[in-house]
Design a protein around this motif. Structure first.
Motif, PDB file in Angstrom:
ATOM      1  N   ASP A 106     -31.444  -6.391  10.327  1.00 13.20           N
ATOM      2  CA  ASP A 106     -31.893  -7.001   9.077  1.00 13.20           C
ATOM      3  C   ASP A 106     -31.787  -8.523   9.092  1.00 13.20           C
ATOM      4  OD1 ASP A 106     -32.633  -4.609   7.843  1.00 13.20           O
ATOM      5  OD2 ASP A 106     -30.607  -4.241   7.094  1.00 13.20           O
ATOM      6  N   LEU A 107     -31.105  -9.086  10.090  1.00 16.56           N
ATOM      7  CA  LEU A 107     -31.091 -10.545  10.222  1.00 16.56           C
ATOM      8  C   LEU A 107     -32.516 -11.088  10.317  1.00 16.56           C
ATOM      9  CD1 LEU A 107     -28.185 -10.941  12.814  1.00 16.56           C
ATOM     10  CD2 LEU A 107     -28.159 -11.834  10.474  1.00 16.56           C
ATOM     11  N   ILE A 108     -33.373 -10.347  10.985  1.00 11.95           N
ATOM     12  CA  ILE A 108     -34.758 -10.786  11.171  1.00 11.95           C
ATOM     13  C   ILE A 108     -35.468 -10.876   9.821  1.00 11.95           C
ATOM     14  CG2 ILE A 108     -36.973 -10.186  12.226  1.00 11.95           C
ATOM     15  CD1 ILE A 108     -35.286  -8.768  14.451  1.00 11.95           C
ATOM     16  N   ARG A 109     -35.239  -9.915   8.956  1.00 11.63           N
ATOM     17  CA  ARG A 109     -35.881  -9.915   7.647  1.00 11.63           C
ATOM     18  C   ARG A 109     -35.342 -11.035   6.756  1.00 11.63           C
ATOM     19  NH1 ARG A 109     -34.246  -5.157   5.295  1.00 11.63           N
ATOM     20  NH2 ARG A 109     -35.913  -5.239   3.755  1.00 11.63           N
ATOM     21  N   TYR A 131     -34.194 -13.871   7.894  1.00 11.56           N
ATOM     22  CA  TYR A 131     -34.792 -15.080   8.472  1.00 11.56           C
ATOM     23  C   TYR A 131     -36.233 -15.245   8.007  1.00 11.56           C
ATOM     24  CZ  TYR A 131     -37.277 -17.820  11.994  1.00 11.56           C
ATOM     25  OH  TYR A 131     -38.096 -18.721  12.623  1.00 11.56           O
ATOM     26  N   GLN A 132     -36.986 -14.178   8.036  1.00 11.82           N
ATOM     27  CA  GLN A 132     -38.395 -14.250   7.628  1.00 11.82           C
ATOM     28  C   GLN A 132     -38.526 -14.677   6.169  1.00 11.82           C
ATOM     29  OE1 GLN A 132     -39.584 -10.268   8.728  1.00 11.82           O
ATOM     30  NE2 GLN A 132     -40.306 -10.896  10.758  1.00 11.82           N
ATOM     31  N   ALA A 133     -37.631 -14.204   5.315  1.00  6.63           N
ATOM     32  CA  ALA A 133     -37.681 -14.582   3.899  1.00  6.63           C
ATOM     33  C   ALA A 133     -37.485 -16.090   3.725  1.00  6.63           C
ATOM     34  CB  ALA A 133     -36.629 -13.814   3.106  1.00  6.63           C
ATOM     35  N   CYS A 134     -36.552 -16.675   4.488  1.00  7.34           N
ATOM     36  CA  CYS A 134     -36.328 -18.118   4.406  1.00  7.34           C
ATOM     37  C   CYS A 134     -37.466 -18.890   5.078  1.00  7.34           C
ATOM     38  CB  CYS A 134     -34.986 -18.492   5.030  1.00  7.34           C
ATOM     39  SG  CYS A 134     -33.573 -18.148   3.950  1.00  7.34           S
ATOM     40  N   GLU A 135     -37.965 -18.369   6.163  1.00  6.29           N
ATOM     41  CA  GLU A 135     -39.075 -19.028   6.850  1.00  6.29           C
ATOM     42  C   GLU A 135     -40.308 -19.068   5.949  1.00  6.29           C
ATOM     43  OE1 GLU A 135     -40.809 -18.906  11.384  1.00  6.29           O
ATOM     44  OE2 GLU A 135     -40.779 -17.039  10.259  1.00  6.29           O
ATOM     45  N   GLN A 136     -40.419 -18.088   5.058  1.00  2.00           N
ATOM     46  CA  GLN A 136     -41.577 -18.001   4.166  1.00  2.00           C
ATOM     47  C   GLN A 136     -41.356 -18.709   2.827  1.00  2.00           C
ATOM     48  OE1 GLN A 136     -42.293 -13.775   3.987  1.00  2.00           O
ATOM     49  NE2 GLN A 136     -42.777 -13.655   6.177  1.00  2.00           N
ATOM     50  N   GLY A 168     -29.121 -10.219   1.632  1.00  2.60           N
ATOM     51  CA  GLY A 168     -29.256  -8.800   1.937  1.00  2.60           C
ATOM     52  C   GLY A 168     -28.659  -8.009   0.788  1.00  2.60           C
ATOM     53  N   SER A 169     -29.517  -7.460  -0.067  1.00  6.84           N
ATOM     54  CA  SER A 169     -29.084  -6.916  -1.346  1.00  6.84           C
ATOM     55  C   SER A 169     -28.981  -5.398  -1.321  1.00  6.84           C
ATOM     56  CB  SER A 169     -30.068  -7.352  -2.439  1.00  6.84           C
ATOM     57  OG  SER A 169     -29.718  -6.781  -3.682  1.00  6.84           O
ATOM     58  N   ARG A 170     -27.830  -4.894  -1.765  1.00  5.39           N
ATOM     59  CA  ARG A 170     -27.606  -3.454  -1.868  1.00  5.39           C
ATOM     60  C   ARG A 170     -28.220  -2.863  -3.118  1.00  5.39           C
ATOM     61  NH1 ARG A 170     -21.236  -4.524  -1.431  1.00  5.39           N
ATOM     62  NH2 ARG A 170     -22.000  -6.242  -2.728  1.00  5.39           N
TER      63      ARG A 170
END
Length: 243
Positions: free
Chosen positions: A102-105, A107-112, A119-121
């Protein structure tokens, strides 16, 4: 140089540390790793050094003397990463409760466009595995409590799985962050929000640790409960103005 680095604070994580390092090292895109170890008597730091020899440019280690708390470990890590000019700085636990994939996701959120991604439960219902119902309810209602007191529109304010753009950590006066337990997570999100940065929650599935021992204690819980009120009151006397 790689633009992404993951900070993992450790205390007695010898059962998890090698596996979590190897998993993070295997990701694409590449993530560097900073372990902040609080003098673990079980030899966690020694294991890090052994694995470090295989990735000398990507694995970093800060060794501290004694158990000084989660918040101070992250502040030490933030300062290190700012000095090294990493653009994306992550928080993650060592025990696989946070899925490294989930690190990738995040990262993608910040990149976008996000300045902070969480990372929300709880953004899509309750996504927690292996917790007793009492702890699930306590955590869920803690989030409601934080939203009620602070006004923050964040479902999972106590989450410890986060990505920051470096600008956020350069703006926040890190020396003024006071809390050291789980209230630290609330304080960082609250301060980020008050400075007007864009925060995005990314749904994750949180899986409770299967190895090692939880670091939760009554004092940490008490700090979180009363710390939220203190945060709100103190905010009336502060100016959150970006330089």
């Amino acid at each position: 140089m790689n633009s992404r680095i993951v900070i993992i604070p450790t205390y007695n994580e010898i059962e998890n540390i090698q596996a979590i390092i190897e998993k993070v090292m295997s990701l694409d895109p590449l993530f560097d790793l900073l372990i902040v170890d609080d003098g673990s008597p079980d030899g966690t730091a020694q294991v890090v050094k052994q694995v470090q020899s295989s990735f000398p440019d990507r694995i970093h280690l800060i060794e501290r003397q004694g158990k000084l708390g989660l918040g101070t470990a992250y502040i030490a890590g933030f300062n290190y990463c700012i000095q090294k000019q990493y653009d994306y700085i992550f928080e993650m636990d060592a025990d696989f409760s946070h899925n490294p994939d989930d690190l990738i996701r995040l990262y993608q959120a910040c990149e976008q466009g996000a300045d902070m991604s969480i990372g929300s439960r709880y953004i899509n219902g309750v996504n927690v595995v292996n917790w007793p119902i009492g702890r699930v309810l306590m955590s869920y209602f803690a989030g409601f409590y934080v939203r009620f007191i602070t006004g923050m529109p964040i479902q999972d304010a106590t989450a410890g799985f986060v990505c920051y753009r470096r600008q956020v950590l350069e703006t926040i006066p890190l020396a003024e962050i006071k809390f050291i337990g789980y209230a630290f997570q609330v304080e960082m999100k609250f301060t980020t929000w008050k400075y007007g940065f864009k925060i995005v929650e990314v749904p994750i599935i949180f899986t409770d640790r299967t190895k090692g021992e939880s670091k939760m204690s009554a004092n940490i819980f008490k700090e979180a409960i009363f710390g939220v009120i203190q945060l709100k009151v103190n905010s009336f006397f502060k100016r959150y103005q970006r330089p």
